[in-house]
Design an enzyme around this catalytic site. Sequence first.
Site, short mmCIF file in Angstrom:
data_model
loop_
_atom_site.label_atom_id
_atom_site.label_comp_id
_atom_site.label_asym_id
_atom_site.label_seq_id
_atom_site.Cartn_x
_atom_site.Cartn_y
_atom_site.Cartn_z
N GLU A 1 -5.08 -9.34 0.24
CA GLU A 1 -5.50 -9.34 1.65
C GLU A 1 -7.00 -9.16 1.74
OE1 GLU A 1 -3.48 -6.48 4.13
OE2 GLU A 1 -1.58 -6.73 3.06
N GLU B 1 0.83 -1.20 0.00
CA GLU B 1 0.00 0.00 0.00
C GLU B 1 0.87 1.26 0.00
OE1 GLU B 1 -2.85 -0.37 3.17
OE2 GLU B 1 -3.84 -2.10 2.24
#
Length: 492
Positions: free
Chosen positions: A250, A103
């Site tokens: 995820e 991220e």
Amino acid sequence: MTVKIPGAFVGVNVGFGSTSLPAAEDVVTILKAHQFTHVRLFDADRRMLNALANTGIEVMVGVTNGELLGIGESPSLAAAWINKNVGAYLPATNITAIAVGSEVLTTIPHVASVLVPAMSYLHRALVASNLNFQVKISSPQSMDVISRSFPPSTATFNSTWNSTIYQFLQFLKNTGSFYMLNAYPYYGYVSGDGIFPIEYALFQQLSPTKQIVDPNTVFRYTSMFDAMVDAAYYSMGALNFSGIPIIVTESGWPWLGGVNEPDATAENAETYNSNLIRRVVNNTGTPGWPSLPVSTYIYELFNEDKRRGPTSEKNWGMFYTNGSAVYTLSLTSLDMVTGNSSQGVFCIAKHDADSKSLETGLDWACGQGKANCLSIQVGRPCYEPDTLQNHASFAYNDYYQRTKSSGGTCDFGGTAMITSADPSHGSCVFTGSSRSEMSGISTPFSAFGPVSTLSARGTTLQVPDAAVLIPAILAMFQILSSVSICTQFCTA
């Protein structure tokens, strides 16, 4: 817990932010026990990569955010990273992907400019080593890079990152890689502040009055997960990129939260992950891209109590570090897909368990736990090898097999763990082994109460007197019976 089927798989994330992680070999044993075929590591941990060798498990390794800046500025450093963390382990360890950072655009935006260069340098190193066809490179992105995710058909990437996102997608297109998406309906539901029903986040059936429909495409969305994936696809389409598949790196649900986190419960976590597994293994796509299945890595295997933030941040793990489940998934081991049953799962002593703790566990299992420990006394089939770990493993497993259906666990003060490898050896057959069914051998049930140990390994186990006397009494009865019969009918 996963099986590879054409077009879709369910994998698991393994983080290392726990104060009580088991040895790497034990982590791999847990992965195998629950039939995981894909695992994502957040770094390139040497111990895990060695332990995963020759297992066939597909491994995604990670370039950490801390390593990213250096690699993005130095092709030689990128080449060294590939040689050290990928080339050194192939082909024994089945590394198939590299996740560059985590991220990055939303957590360390000042490094965003080196993200694509880092990926490019790493790819060049793979090409130089002739590994580029086996190992793909991408970078996990959060939903926050999409400025507005609903309705999915109007989703676009945040314009702040347009230049980087364009280069990123061009790299994926050129290298035949995939878009890595971190999709968390838990956060979407909580931040929505009641806009969406919780059933929508948990893959549960919605009533007709709660149906979620994209007004532009009239696609009906039965889960927030699917809407998130489609939002990423539409965002790529808005930049004229198509044909880049999405893998969800995820997704999960926390099972414990603080006082201000009422939705982080074991019940919701069980519901979400069970339904997520069911959704992925049906091998279908999303409403917008029905022909593209959505492979997904569940977050995560163990809790990470070292993580900062609220209570929920530390409690996403599906399993305790000894292999016992935090909650029972309705599709444990994916029996629906594989046809496997829970047979073949055993409870054994950990390799690195403390000797005194093992002695305590062994004494409890054979005593209060009422395990049948006859087979590990001197002269019995499971006495050899005469080690504390072997004896404890047999006792632990016997207790676990007898009590697991009624809530018995494989823990024993943290000295035990679950394994799918049958620990039976030679003439020693562990309780629950398929060998006992094939051979007709069965471990004798303890008809006269538990067998207790004295202390350390090698000590002769104390067996109730009745267990010794019964065979002798039966033999004497046979002798007396034959004498009596001969007295009546064998006279000359």
